[in-house]
Write a protein that holds these residues in place. Structure first.
Motif, PDB file in Angstrom:
ATOM      1  N   LEU A   1      17.672  -5.571  71.714  1.00  0.00           N
ATOM      2  CA  LEU A   1      17.574  -4.510  70.708  1.00  0.00           C
ATOM      3  C   LEU A   1      16.576  -4.855  69.619  1.00  0.00           C
ATOM      4  O   LEU A   1      16.395  -4.088  68.666  1.00  0.00           O
ATOM      5  CB  LEU A   1      18.950  -4.249  70.081  1.00  0.00           C
ATOM      6  CG  LEU A   1      20.037  -3.771  71.057  1.00  0.00           C
ATOM      7  CD1 LEU A   1      21.366  -3.627  70.325  1.00  0.00           C
ATOM      8  CD2 LEU A   1      19.628  -2.445  71.696  1.00  0.00           C
ATOM      9  N   GLY A   2      15.931  -6.022  69.727  1.00  0.00           N
ATOM     10  CA  GLY A   2      14.939  -6.402  68.738  1.00  0.00           C
ATOM     11  C   GLY A   2      15.511  -7.043  67.501  1.00  0.00           C
ATOM     12  O   GLY A   2      14.812  -7.189  66.493  1.00  0.00           O
ATOM     13  N   LEU A   3      16.783  -7.473  67.550  1.00  0.00           N
ATOM     14  CA  LEU A   3      17.418  -8.127  66.403  1.00  0.00           C
ATOM     15  C   LEU A   3      17.474  -9.633  66.644  1.00  0.00           C
ATOM     16  O   LEU A   3      17.525 -10.086  67.794  1.00  0.00           O
ATOM     17  CB  LEU A   3      18.835  -7.586  66.201  1.00  0.00           C
ATOM     18  CG  LEU A   3      18.943  -6.087  65.882  1.00  0.00           C
ATOM     19  CD1 LEU A   3      20.412  -5.678  65.822  1.00  0.00           C
ATOM     20  CD2 LEU A   3      18.238  -5.772  64.571  1.00  0.00           C
ATOM     21  N   PRO A   4      17.440 -10.429  65.569  1.00  0.00           N
ATOM     22  CA  PRO A   4      17.550 -11.884  65.744  1.00  0.00           C
ATOM     23  C   PRO A   4      18.831 -12.248  66.504  1.00  0.00           C
ATOM     24  O   PRO A   4      19.918 -11.778  66.171  1.00  0.00           O
ATOM     25  CB  PRO A   4      17.575 -12.415  64.313  1.00  0.00           C
ATOM     26  CG  PRO A   4      16.829 -11.386  63.524  1.00  0.00           C
ATOM     27  CD  PRO A   4      17.175 -10.071  64.146  1.00  0.00           C
ATOM     28  N   ARG A   5      18.661 -13.081  67.537  1.00  0.00           N
ATOM     29  CA  ARG A   5      19.796 -13.469  68.376  1.00  0.00           C
ATOM     30  C   ARG A   5      20.601 -14.561  67.671  1.00  0.00           C
ATOM     31  O   ARG A   5      20.047 -15.579  67.246  1.00  0.00           O
ATOM     32  CB  ARG A   5      19.310 -13.988  69.723  1.00  0.00           C
ATOM     33  CG  ARG A   5      20.431 -14.347  70.697  1.00  0.00           C
ATOM     34  CD  ARG A   5      19.866 -14.992  71.949  1.00  0.00           C
ATOM     35  NE  ARG A   5      18.917 -14.126  72.607  1.00  0.00           N
ATOM     36  CZ  ARG A   5      19.243 -13.128  73.434  1.00  0.00           C
ATOM     37  NH1 ARG A   5      20.523 -12.904  73.694  1.00  0.00           N
ATOM     38  NH2 ARG A   5      18.309 -12.383  73.986  1.00  0.00           N
ATOM     39  N   ALA A   6      21.910 -14.340  67.549  1.00  0.00           N
ATOM     40  CA  ALA A   6      22.788 -15.297  66.872  1.00  0.00           C
ATOM     41  C   ALA A   6      23.733 -15.947  67.869  1.00  0.00           C
ATOM     42  O   ALA A   6      24.237 -15.293  68.779  1.00  0.00           O
ATOM     43  CB  ALA A   6      23.591 -14.600  65.781  1.00  0.00           C
ATOM     44  N   ILE A   7      23.942 -17.262  67.696  1.00  0.00           N
ATOM     45  CA  ILE A   7      24.968 -17.995  68.436  1.00  0.00           C
ATOM     46  C   ILE A   7      26.063 -18.298  67.425  1.00  0.00           C
ATOM     47  O   ILE A   7      25.894 -19.134  66.539  1.00  0.00           O
ATOM     48  CB  ILE A   7      24.412 -19.289  69.043  1.00  0.00           C
ATOM     49  CG1 ILE A   7      23.216 -18.980  69.955  1.00  0.00           C
ATOM     50  CG2 ILE A   7      25.502 -20.036  69.815  1.00  0.00           C
ATOM     51  CD1 ILE A   7      22.522 -20.224  70.484  1.00  0.00           C
TER      52      ILE A   7
END
Length: 728
Positions: free
Chosen positions: A45-51
């Motif tokens: 979706l173009g959002l920063p990927r968070a773990i």
């Protein structure tokens, strides 16, 4: 599992979504030169990927200036003494000498206070080195079938824990997600939030670690160098078990499960644990021993747990010199005593059996004529001539007289032939050879007997070797049965005690109610006993009637409980009998039904008045006494429950001792049987060598005997007669 501090005001942190929104504009939210303008890894979706973790979200950022990739941890929850902790951890890890570590497991990181702007406030972040690796569980999904690789990884994990222990460090949350396997199959540690270093001594922990890797006894106050010991044993046991039996991974691990082989419930209730019982009953002794060690450690305080190094045998130091290739093996020389050179030192040399006595060759002809031979040679022709003349002359002489000279000549030659030394010598050689041959066993029969004895020994040894592991399995099965029985007995008693403890509250309520009822009853009885009929008589009861009532024991309102109407058939009237407190009915002269009713109403008024004034609560002293009794009962039951585990451990220890003693006994018996079999095989080897020598000697003696017989035939009587006159 995080541990909050109730005494320190907790700062509120943004959510992971708020951080992700801020990281869409890294040139604005960061001031750090490496992070300002960094490119975050994005989702579809173009959002920063968070773990997301327990109290932080981790983002992957690539620096626009250096091109290095970093893992940036943004905190979503309060961590007590956060800055102090990370500075101490960073400083301690920075002092580690990489050359002294078993592998590069530690990742560089920086704690950056006020590093990121979210909304109107600034918050700290942790900038860590990014590593291309997979989690331990993911690696096992792909590699659990490679026994060598898993076993090697187990040893590397043990070396990692030794590194931590040697430097006074504890990770605090060793688990599959925080252990990464790099491309070279070495390990990396991530998530240092709960790490202990010596500089943090005296502080409490910030988390309890993953529940499927922690001891059931780990508490909020556990924070020290021994923090990782239980989880280290769990992980090492799991890896070694999988290396021994790869099928255990698919058997005990669930796809995407948050554990390796065992879970929190397995540690809390080992008796009902299918996974732990599977490992305890595993036929491989190393697997069952490690599982048994983990089971026992689950009930011990963390500071008493042994380090994982106790499970690792000391490795021999590899030789540094280069070995010289051995020359080609030469043919095995024959050693002393007839043994091949390779058997010297393995088989006791057998004395060389005595060779055939040098009896000499049997003569095959007559040699020199003796005087007796010459006389015989002269007499025989004379006797034969005499016999011829007698035959030619004829006359009355019988035929026997004519043949007498021939018989005498033959007898003389026979005697001289029998006395020849060649014949005596030939006979001696034949007798000597026959005697030596008789002293030897038949080599064919002896070899067959030896073969049968060897076969019998081999069968016994095969049976013994097959029985040894079965006997060990029986011991192990009996051991596990005793463990199970001890655990079940403990659980049964725990349930009984828990049931009793659970019923204490109801027992307390019942005891308090009973005490209050007893107090109220005593009060009412006392009030009834205080109301004397003579002092406050009911309506219609005079002094005379009061005296009559007293004569039958009715002095107060407490002395009777009612009345019953009684018909008097003689006077055709209705009288009354009063009911005493004992339950007996009495008839009082002058007390009819009306006066009995008046007495009963008076008593009921007194009773109602007493009930209205009776105490509604217990005195604090009375209540405290009952509560103290209940508390003592609870303490006794709690103490009994606490003593169940030591009692169960004593049974387990007894079972372990019986198992160890049984194994030692079996090993000793097996060793002695093996040594005895080895001695028998040595005897067989010596007998085989002796048989080989006897066979050769038997063959040589047989040939010599045949030759002697053949030579003896050349010493026959006709040859002797020829020898007398021809000389050979």
């Amino acid at each position: 599992m995080t541990v909050g501090s109730p005494t320190v005001p907790q700062r509120q942190f943004p959510s992971g979504a708020a951080y992700a929104e801020a990281l869409q504009h890294t040139q604005l939210c960061f001031q750090h030169p490496e992070l300002r303008g960094a490119r975050p890894e994005l989702t579809k979706l173009g959002l920063p990927r968070a773990i997301s973790g327990a109290f932080a979200s981790v983002f992957s950022l690539t620096s626009a200036t250096s091109g290095h990739r970093y893992a940036v941890k943004c905190f979503t929850r309060y961590v007590p003494d956060q800055e102090r902790r990370y500075q101490a951890i960073s400083a301690r890890l920075a002092r580690l000498d990489q050359a002294e570590l078993s592998q590069p497991w530690n990742l560089g990181f920086d704690y950056l206070p006020d590093a990121i702007t979210v909304g109107q406030e600034r918050y700290p972040v942790l900038k860590m080195e990014w590593i291309e690796a997979v989690t331990l569980s993911s690696w096992l999904d792909d590699n659990h079938g490679d026994r060598f690789a898993v076993d090697r990884l187990a040893d590397r994990f043990a070396a990692l824990t030794e590194d931590l222990s040697r430097h006074g460090i504890a990770h605090g949350d060793l688990q599959h997600g925080n252990l990464l396997v790099a491309r070279d199959d070495t390990l990396r540690l991530v998530d240092y939030d709960g790490m202990y270093v010596p500089a943090l001594s005296g502080l409490g922990g910030t988390e309890r670690g993953h529940r499927n890797y922690q001891s059931p006894l780990r508490g909020n106050d556990d924070f020290g160098v021994t923090l990782d010991r239980f989880s280290a044993w769990v992980i090492f046991m799991s890896l070694k078990s999988i290396a021994t039996d790869p099928a255990l991974w698919n058997r005990l691990h669930e796809p995407s499960g948050e554990f390796l082989l065992l879970t929190e419930e397995d540690f809390k209730s080992p008796g009902g644990s299918t996974g732990l019982q599977t490992l305890l009953a595993h036929p491989d002794g190393a697997v069952s021993a490690l599982a048994d060690r983990v089971r026992s450690l689950a009930f011990q305080p963390l500071d008493l747990l042994p380090p994982l190094s106790d499970a690792i045998p000391k490795q021999r130091t590899a030789a540094t010199t280069t070995s010289t290739p051995a020359p080609p093996m030469a043919a095995a020389p024959i050693g002393a005593g007839g043994l091949p050179g390779w058997m010297n030192g393995h088989v006791t040399p057998q004395a060389v059996p005595p060779q055939a006595s040098p009896l000499g060759a049997a003569p095959d002809c007559f040699r020199t004529r003796t005087v007796l031979d010459v006389v015989t040679a002269l007499l025989v022709p004379l006797l034969l001539t005499m016999a011829g003349l007698l035959f030619v002359a004829g006359g009355p002489m019988p035929p026997a007289g004519v043949a007498a000279p021939v018989v005498i000549a033959a007898a003389i030659t026979m005697i001289t032939w029998s006395r020849r030394v060649e014949r005596a010598r030939s006979q001696a050689v034949l007798a000597g050879l026959a005697k030596q041959l008789d002293q030897l066993d038949d080599p064919v029969k002896a070899a067959e007997e030896l073969r049968k004895q060897k076969a019998k020994l081999d069968a016994q040894e095969e049976k013994r070797k097959a029985a040894y592991p079965k006997n060990l399995d029986k011991l192990t099965a009996r051991y596990h049965a005793e463990l199970k029985e001890a655990e079940q007995r403990k659980i049964r008693k725990q349930r009984d005690i828990d049931k009793k403890i659970g019923g204490l509250s109801e027992e307390l309520r019942t005891a308090l109610a009973k005490a209050l009822t007893a107090k109220q009853t005593a009060y009412v009885r006392d009030q009834l006993e205080r109301r004397l009929i003579a002092h406050s008589p009911p309506h219609g009861i005079g002094k005379m009637l009061a005296a009559r009532l007293a004569s039958v024991g009715i002095l107060t309102a407490a002395d009777f409980t009612g009345y019953r109407a009684v018909r008097n058939s003689s006077y055709n009237s209705v009288g009354a009998e009063l009911k005493l407190r004992s339950g007996r009915f009495v008839n009082v002269l002058g007390i009819g039904e009306a006066k009995a009713i008046a007495l009963d109403l008076w008593r009921k008024d007194v009773y109602s008045s007493a009930v209205a004034r009776q105490p509604s609560t217990l005195h604090p002293t009375e209540r405290r006494s009952i509560e103290q009794d209940s508390a003592r009962r609870r303490a006794q039951l709690t103490s009994q429950r606490q003593n169940l585990e030591p009692a169960a451990e004593a049974l387990r220890e007894s079972a372990r001792k019986k198992l160890e003693d049984g194994r030692k006994r079996l090993a000793r018996e097996n060793t002695l049987a093996g040594e005895d079999a080895a001695r028998q095989r040595q005897v067989f080897s010596r007998r085989a060598l002796t048989l080989q020598q006897d066979k050769a000697l038997h063959s040589a003696l047989s040939m010599s005997l045949d030759s002697a017989r053949h030579r003896r035939r050349k010493l026959s009587y006709p040859r002797y007669v020829r020898f007398l006159y021809i000389g050979h």
